[in-house]
Design an enzyme around this catalytic site. Structure first.
Site, PDB file in Angstrom:
ATOM      1  N   ILE A 101     -12.798  10.102  -6.715  1.00 28.85           N
ATOM      2  CA  ILE A 101     -12.984  11.550  -6.534  1.00 28.85           C
ATOM      3  C   ILE A 101     -12.063  12.297  -7.501  1.00 28.85           C
ATOM      4  CG2 ILE A 101     -12.870  13.515  -4.967  1.00 28.85           C
ATOM      5  CD1 ILE A 101     -13.208  11.696  -2.634  1.00 28.85           C
ATOM      6  N   HIS A 102     -12.632  13.055  -8.399  1.00 25.89           N
ATOM      7  CA  HIS A 102     -11.851  13.914  -9.293  1.00 25.89           C
ATOM      8  C   HIS A 102     -12.704  15.140  -9.596  1.00 25.89           C
ATOM      9  CE1 HIS A 102     -14.087  12.696 -12.975  1.00 25.89           C
ATOM     10  NE2 HIS A 102     -14.306  11.633 -12.249  1.00 25.89           N
ATOM     11  N   GLY A 103     -12.211  15.984 -10.495  1.00 29.66           N
ATOM     12  CA  GLY A 103     -12.854  17.281 -10.719  1.00 29.66           C
ATOM     13  C   GLY A 103     -14.343  17.224 -11.011  1.00 29.66           C
TER      14      GLY A 103
END
Lengths: 160, 149
Positions: free
Chosen positions: A16-18
């Site tokens: 999960i990242h931007g």
């Protein structure tokens, strides 16, 4: 038992990242991001960091691969699930364990020792290729696409 | 859609725009106008041209500035005097842009209010990460409920 409502499955080293939280989640409309990863399931620090990146109003789960296989069929229809994975080997374990994955998005697979770059943000070794080949044989559609706003790349690049 | 301009000193505007695009992807009607040592004389006209261009396309514009009272902010406020439909926000940051550029269906004034709210929320002294003594079985609570995972 009703089939779990899996709206998107992605391989991404950064989990999960931007880009996942913002662009993909907006595009696929999930309300639950499930990180299926044996290491992260045991690492509450990484879970906390990823919770910071997750969009507001979207739930997160951090399950081991086996746990995901065991519980996915208990998902409620209202749960629109976005599964994030680190490797094609994990994807194969899920599919062989009965998790209904029809399509697999390949986002970021970082370059490292012994891997070769086959697409803009995808590097693989022989073991990765074998896993992708098996996934395709099991009927999983493969898609190479980093973000929704740029066109997908040819998945055949994985096998050249 | 409300047109959006990011402006500020040095590389702030193009830098913040590039940072936005890495996460949010390309955005329509989103323009960076840098204020640098090289364009101090031309900057007011460049900013006004960008505002007028977006006004012609979208009818309303929000100008996001780096610093309250700085030259970019002052020029944006001067341009605003004779231009209804232009709103100015100072203290621009990345969380603000991420939220605002995807919420542009209302008015410019509503968007500027949202920018202020989200921009403030994005500033935080975060708590130090601590490893939990016994890693909680974070997923145990969700298993076997019969009402989802």
């Amino acid at each position: 038992m009703a089939e779990p409502n899996i709206v998107f499955v992605r391989i991404d080293n950064r989990l999960i990242h931007g880009q996942v939280a913002t662009q993909w989640n907006n595009t696929v409309g999930s309300n639950l991001i499930l990180v299926a990863n044996d290491e992260v399931a045991k690492n509450t620090m990484r879970q906390k960091l990823m919770n910071m990146a997750a969009p507001q109003g979207v739930a997160t789960r951090y399950f081991s691969i086996q746990k995901t296989i065991d519980v996915i069929h208990k998902a409620a229809p209202r749960q629109h699930i976005f599964i994030v994975l680190e490797t094609p080997q994990d994807a194969l374990r899920l599919v062989e364990g009965g998790v209904p994955i029809k399509k697999l998005n390949i986002g970021n697979m970082h370059m490292s020792e012994g891997k070769r770059q086959v697409a803009t943000t995808v590097a693989v070794d022989d073991d990765d290729v074998a896993a992708f080949r098996k996934l395709r044989e099991l009927g999983v559609e493969l898609q190479i696409q980093r973000v929704p706003s740029i066109p997908p790349e040819d998945p055949e690049k994985l096998f050249r | 859609m409300v047109g959006c301009i990011i402006t500020g000193h040095g590389g702030f505007a193009p830098g913040l725009k590039a940072a936005y695009e890495m996460i949010g992807g390309d955005a329509e009607d989103f323009v960076a106008v840098p204020f640098t040592n090289e364009n101090t004389a031309e900057y007011p006209d460049e900013l006004v041209a960008a505002i007028d261009d977006l006004l012609a396309r979208d009818g309303e514009v929000v100008v996001f500035c780096d610093l309250m009272g700085g030259q970019p902010c002052q020029q944006a406020m001067l341009a605003q005097v004779s231009r209804p439909g232009v709103e100015v926000v100072c203290g621009a940051n990345l969380p603000m842009l991420l939220e605002c550029l995807m919420s542009r269906d209302g008015t410019a004034a509503e968007l500027a209010d949202l920018a202020q709210e989200i921009g403030r929320m994005g500033v935080a002294h975060v708590e130090r990460l601590e490893a939990d003594a016994a890693p909680a079985d974070a997923d145990a609570a969700f298993a076997g409920e019969g009402d989802g995972i």
